[in-house]
Write a protein that holds these residues in place. Structure first.
Motif, mmCIF file in Angstrom:
data_model
loop_
_atom_site.group_PDB
_atom_site.id
_atom_site.type_symbol
_atom_site.label_atom_id
_atom_site.label_comp_id
_atom_site.label_asym_id
_atom_site.label_seq_id
_atom_site.Cartn_x
_atom_site.Cartn_y
_atom_site.Cartn_z
ATOM 1 N N GLU A 2 12.699 38.106 20.035
ATOM 2 C CA GLU A 2 12.749 38.553 19.657
ATOM 3 C C GLU A 2 12.020 40.115 19.557
ATOM 4 O O GLU A 2 11.993 41.353 19.923
ATOM 5 C CB GLU A 2 14.075 39.057 18.438
ATOM 6 C CG GLU A 2 14.701 41.005 17.906
ATOM 7 C CD GLU A 2 14.922 40.473 16.753
ATOM 8 O OE1 GLU A 2 14.989 41.498 16.036
ATOM 9 O OE2 GLU A 2 15.730 39.391 16.425
ATOM 10 N N LYS A 6 10.923 43.375 21.965
ATOM 11 C CA LYS A 6 10.676 44.273 21.685
ATOM 12 C C LYS A 6 9.267 45.364 22.126
ATOM 13 O O LYS A 6 9.198 46.156 21.647
ATOM 14 C CB LYS A 6 10.542 44.717 19.743
ATOM 15 C CG LYS A 6 12.150 44.433 18.882
ATOM 16 C CD LYS A 6 12.249 44.377 17.567
ATOM 17 C CE LYS A 6 13.930 44.617 17.761
ATOM 18 N NZ LYS A 6 13.618 44.337 16.394
ATOM 19 N N SER A 69 16.572 47.268 27.157
ATOM 20 C CA SER A 69 17.269 47.918 26.520
ATOM 21 C C SER A 69 18.448 46.608 25.938
ATOM 22 O O SER A 69 19.260 46.411 25.117
ATOM 23 C CB SER A 69 18.099 49.220 26.881
ATOM 24 O OG SER A 69 16.424 49.717 26.745
ATOM 25 N N ALA A 73 19.049 44.809 22.675
ATOM 26 C CA ALA A 73 20.510 45.153 22.283
ATOM 27 C C ALA A 73 21.108 43.760 22.009
ATOM 28 O O ALA A 73 21.808 43.462 20.759
ATOM 29 C CB ALA A 73 21.169 46.146 23.054
ATOM 30 N N TYR A 74 21.029 42.849 23.359
ATOM 31 C CA TYR A 74 21.814 41.195 22.932
ATOM 32 C C TYR A 74 21.652 40.640 22.391
ATOM 33 O O TYR A 74 22.446 40.258 21.242
ATOM 34 C CB TYR A 74 22.512 40.946 24.045
ATOM 35 C CG TYR A 74 22.893 39.704 24.860
ATOM 36 C CD1 TYR A 74 24.751 39.409 24.232
ATOM 37 C CD2 TYR A 74 22.528 38.510 25.270
ATOM 38 C CE1 TYR A 74 25.285 37.925 24.343
ATOM 39 C CE2 TYR A 74 23.090 37.177 24.740
ATOM 40 C CZ TYR A 74 24.549 37.309 25.176
ATOM 41 O OH TYR A 74 25.205 36.069 24.682
ATOM 42 N N VAL A 76 19.406 41.057 20.269
ATOM 43 C CA VAL A 76 19.595 41.501 18.132
ATOM 44 C C VAL A 76 20.748 41.082 17.793
ATOM 45 O O VAL A 76 20.824 41.087 17.247
ATOM 46 C CB VAL A 76 19.042 42.600 18.194
ATOM 47 C CG1 VAL A 76 19.503 43.476 16.677
ATOM 48 C CG2 VAL A 76 17.958 42.999 18.009
ATOM 49 N N ARG A 77 21.897 41.799 18.075
ATOM 50 C CA ARG A 77 23.588 41.132 18.171
ATOM 51 C C ARG A 77 23.978 39.871 18.023
ATOM 52 O O ARG A 77 24.683 39.647 17.335
ATOM 53 C CB ARG A 77 24.277 42.138 19.469
ATOM 54 C CG ARG A 77 25.904 42.349 18.786
ATOM 55 C CD ARG A 77 26.182 42.955 19.573
ATOM 56 N NE ARG A 77 27.602 43.658 18.594
ATOM 57 C CZ ARG A 77 28.641 43.910 19.215
ATOM 58 N NH1 ARG A 77 28.020 43.900 20.508
ATOM 59 N NH2 ARG A 77 29.850 44.235 18.701
ATOM 60 N N ALA A 78 23.127 38.947 18.478
ATOM 61 C CA ALA A 78 23.656 37.484 18.956
ATOM 62 C C ALA A 78 22.795 36.526 18.120
ATOM 63 O O ALA A 78 21.826 37.125 16.932
ATOM 64 C CB ALA A 78 23.392 37.310 20.073
#
Length: 78
Positions: A2, A6, A69, A73-74, A76-78
């Motif tokens: 992650e 970033k 992006s 987003a995927y 971080v959400r998972a």
């Protein structure tokens, strides 16, 4: 993973900002938008050299920024 993604996203965004700021303006106000639009549309002003390179690099950075992006987003959400 992650953090690495970033960092790549920040590099892509800074690169995109820098490349956009290096480009020349395409028109000189309202008069340039009116008179220059037809010439640009019909191909009398073809991009050459540095302008073409900056245009292609801008597209590359924009695509990289968009994809990173979505990936960040995927992740971080998972």
């Amino acid at each position: 993973m992650e953090v690495f993604l970033k960092i790549l996203l920040v590099i892509a965004s800074i690169g995109l900002i820098a490349v956009v700021l290096l480009q020349k303006g395409k028109s000189a106000g309202l008069s340039g938008a009116i008179s220059g639009g037809a010439e640009h549309l019909f191909g009398k002003q073809k991009a050459r050299g540095l302008e073409l390179l900056l245009s292609r690099v801008t597209v590359g950075f924009a695509v990289a920024f968009f994809l990173l992006s979505l990936i960040v987003a995927y992740v971080v959400r998972a």
